[in-house]
Each structure stands twice: as C-alpha cells, then as structure tokens.
Design a protein around this motif. Structure first.
Motif, PDB file in Angstrom:
ATOM      1  N   THR A  70      39.854  48.986  41.087  1.00  0.00           N
ATOM      2  CA  THR A  70      38.727  48.290  40.513  1.00  0.00           C
ATOM      3  C   THR A  70      38.865  46.812  40.839  1.00  0.00           C
ATOM      4  O   THR A  70      39.921  46.363  41.282  1.00  0.00           O
ATOM      5  N   HIS A  71      37.792  46.076  40.647  1.00  0.00           N
ATOM      6  CA  HIS A  71      37.809  44.617  40.760  1.00  0.00           C
ATOM      7  C   HIS A  71      37.776  44.043  39.353  1.00  0.00           C
ATOM      8  O   HIS A  71      37.080  44.571  38.488  1.00  0.00           O
ATOM      9  N   SER A  72      38.511  42.984  39.140  1.00  0.00           N
ATOM     10  CA  SER A  72      38.437  42.280  37.864  1.00  0.00           C
ATOM     11  C   SER A  72      38.619  40.790  38.126  1.00  0.00           C
ATOM     12  O   SER A  72      39.230  40.389  39.111  1.00  0.00           O
ATOM     13  N   VAL A  77      38.900  34.202  39.669  1.00  0.00           N
ATOM     14  CA  VAL A  77      39.048  34.790  40.998  1.00  0.00           C
ATOM     15  C   VAL A  77      38.945  36.310  40.887  1.00  0.00           C
ATOM     16  O   VAL A  77      39.600  36.923  40.042  1.00  0.00           O
ATOM     17  N   MET A  78      38.102  36.906  41.733  1.00  0.00           N
ATOM     18  CA  MET A  78      37.984  38.364  41.748  1.00  0.00           C
ATOM     19  C   MET A  78      39.202  38.955  42.454  1.00  0.00           C
ATOM     20  O   MET A  78      39.548  38.533  43.556  1.00  0.00           O
TER      21      MET A  78
END
Length: 144
Positions: A70-72, A77-78
């Motif tokens: 996943t992206h967080s 900053v991603m």
C-alpha cells in the motif's frame, strides 16, 4: 424424493462454490524499461460471498518476490510499505490501483514489455487460490 434431494444438494454445492469465488476485473501490470527490477500489478477484486475475504498472498514465476503493498504518507512523503493482507468486503470490491493497494513484483526475472503477459497466483484467506493471466501495459495505456 431422492432425485429432488440430490438436485437440492447439487444446487446448494454449486451455489456455495459460486458464492466463494472472487472475480478479478481489469488486471494489468506496468511495463518497465529494460534493466528495471521492479514493477506492480493492479486489478479489482470482487467478492461475491456473504463474508469478507482477504487476499493474503500473490506469487508469480516472473519475480523473485511478490508482495502485497500500500501507499501511505509519512512526514508529507508518499511511501510504499508491505502489508499482510488486503480485505475484500462481502459483496464488495477491493481496488488495487496506482497510488494505493497493489501487488509489488520485486526482482523481475524477465523483461516486462507492453503487450506481454504473465501468470499470477492469488491466495485468499479461505484457502482458495486463483490463477490469472496478467497483461502488461505501458503507462500511456492505463486509464486511471
């Protein structure tokens, strides 16, 4: 009576099996330049059952490692991070898309060029597995 009971049991078995199937829609992976060692696969997973399911693993012969990611956002900053499972709600969908949930293909063993395809095995929390063929698309072909 016996024929009716057999028909009912057959219908119930088929119905139960159909309810547990996860439909995979619009699966694709991103083409990468020669020498690039990583890519990602995206898709929509539709759960037809009355209970939630989890995608718990993926595997492909084209990469050394296949991970659920996943992206967080961390300090503005991603960042991508590995996760243990992706929930697919009952009678709902899980969207694996750019900038969100996805399957990371790490350590590519072969070039991923637009127009090619590869096999990907999806493993679910109920013990079921589904093998799919994933087409590879260039970034310009993606419609997100």
């Amino acid at each position: 009576m016996r024929k009716t009971l057999c028909s009912f049991l057959l219908f119930t078995s088929i119905h139960s099996f159909a309810d547990s199937i996860v439909e995979v829609e619009r699966a694709f992976a991103v083409a990468v330049p020669p020498g690039q060692r990583n890519s990602a696969a995206f898709m929509t997973l539709k759960n037809n059952s009355a209970r939630p399911l989890m995608l718990v693993a993926a595997d492909s012969s084209i990469s050394e490692i296949s991970e659920l990611h996943t992206h967080s956002e961390v300090d503005g900053v991603m960042m991508m991070r590995k996760i243990n499972q992706i929930e697919i709600p009952s009678k709902g969908k899980a969207e694996l898309k750019s900038g969100g949930l996805h399957i990371m293909l790490i350590g590519l063993k072969t070039e991923l060029s637009a127009g090619s395809k590869f096999d990907l095995s999806l493993k679910f929390s109920d013990g079921s597995e589904q093998d799919i063929v994933v087409p590879v698309e260039s970034i310009s072909m993606q419609s997100h």
